[in-house]
Design an enzyme around this catalytic site. Sequence first.
Site, PDB file in Angstrom:
ATOM      1  N   GLU A   1       0.827  -1.205   0.000  1.00  0.00           N
ATOM      2  CA  GLU A   1       0.000   0.000   0.000  1.00  0.00           C
ATOM      3  C   GLU A   1       0.861   1.255   0.000  1.00  0.00           C
ATOM      4  O   GLU A   1       0.534   2.243  -0.667  1.00  0.00           O
ATOM      5  CB  GLU A   1      -0.916   0.006   1.221  1.00  0.00           C
ATOM      6  CG  GLU A   1      -1.788   1.237   1.326  1.00  0.00           C
ATOM      7  CD  GLU A   1      -2.572   1.311   2.614  1.00  0.00           C
ATOM      8  OE1 GLU A   1      -3.318   2.294   2.790  1.00  0.00           O
ATOM      9  OE2 GLU A   1      -2.439   0.397   3.454  1.00  0.00           O
TER      10      GLU A   1
ATOM     11  N   GLU B   1      -9.693   5.734   0.057  1.00  0.00           N
ATOM     12  CA  GLU B   1      -9.292   4.333  -0.076  1.00  0.00           C
ATOM     13  C   GLU B   1      -9.641   3.939  -1.511  1.00  0.00           C
ATOM     14  O   GLU B   1     -10.806   3.760  -1.847  1.00  0.00           O
ATOM     15  CB  GLU B   1     -10.043   3.458   0.929  1.00  0.00           C
ATOM     16  CG  GLU B   1      -9.768   3.787   2.382  1.00  0.00           C
ATOM     17  CD  GLU B   1      -8.486   3.147   2.909  1.00  0.00           C
ATOM     18  OE1 GLU B   1      -7.758   2.530   2.108  1.00  0.00           O
ATOM     19  OE2 GLU B   1      -8.220   3.266   4.120  1.00  0.00           O
TER      20      GLU B   1
ATOM     21  N   HIS C   1      -4.769   6.224   0.089  1.00  0.00           N
ATOM     22  CA  HIS C   1      -4.638   4.894   0.682  1.00  0.00           C
ATOM     23  C   HIS C   1      -5.252   3.846  -0.239  1.00  0.00           C
ATOM     24  O   HIS C   1      -5.907   4.165  -1.230  1.00  0.00           O
ATOM     25  CB  HIS C   1      -5.369   4.833   2.024  1.00  0.00           C
ATOM     26  CG  HIS C   1      -4.690   5.579   3.130  1.00  0.00           C
ATOM     27  ND1 HIS C   1      -3.855   4.976   4.040  1.00  0.00           N
ATOM     28  CD2 HIS C   1      -4.735   6.890   3.473  1.00  0.00           C
ATOM     29  CE1 HIS C   1      -3.413   5.872   4.903  1.00  0.00           C
ATOM     30  NE2 HIS C   1      -3.926   7.049   4.585  1.00  0.00           N
TER      31      HIS C   1
END
Length: 336
Positions: free
Chosen positions: A163, A300, A218
């Site tokens: 990530e 995200e 993210h």
Amino acid sequence: MSKGSFPRFPRSPRAGRSGRPAGFRTSVVVAVAALVPAGVAGWLLWDAEADGGRKAPVAAASSALPGASPASRAPSRQPSPEGKEPSAPGSSAPEGARSPSPAAADDGPLPDGPLKGKVVVVDPGHNIRNSEHTAEIDRSVDIGTGRKECDTTGTSTDSGYAEASFSLDVAHRLRTILRAQGAKVVLTHDGERPYGPCVDERAAIGNQAHADAAVSVHADGSAVGNRGFHVILPASVKGGRADTAPIVGPSKELGVRIAGHFVRVTHSAASNYIGGGTGLDTRGDLGGLNLSTVPKVFIECGNMRDPQDAALLTDGAWREKAAQGIADGITDFLDG
């Protein structure tokens, strides 16, 4: 649907073009177009009251994208962008934010463009070397509502794509796009640090830069079958150094615009496991939002633990689209 036909979201009134609130409406309804390649469009509608609370969608008629798993409308708990488990309170480790790293500052000449004079802070989630500094990132810091670990390692795909690598790559692409429009872009880190920064420092960097908008990039680490993106908005929080009341309204507007343009550019679906199908989630447990004094959201971009989402997240061409979608949302927020 072409960009020219993409609907404009209703704006809340604000003072000037700085993205600061000047009395937001108490309740508006916003919509995100869920696009499909065949041209079938649906709408996700939700209550966008300016109290920062979690709201269920008031209507949901979105068509599923090809390859997307059936939507589960019941939100489930996901790993925090700032950590998997909370740290124990009472750490005596030193706190407080350092000044932004010079390597993260964007000080080169900027072209004229629609974002001339604007400052955008881009926060690449985690740090690829956090795993080498577990003691440092495990220490707890004050986030206003409590204490949390300084930072975490983040998640990764099954193939090992981290990530932290994803977020930094998208951040670089996002910086390039925004700079071309005249914005001054500051990264909270640029891979030059041994670990972190801590979550409180990430917020402080945006505050010290007097950012007109800040975005933390993210990718999630949820269960297989959980797919899609979601944007995390700050809840109304007051405690210690945290007071999000001035930023809840403009942050929600920023998040809505990023979500809408992210759908348009990437053709990704809103999360089927967070946010009740709206692509939005409101949280009061993230230091990077609680301690911010400038409009800020997290995004995200997908779930790294799902094979279908992972195939997108590991594709450079898709990451360019992701960066473009985020940039378009920021531009729409700032240039209106």
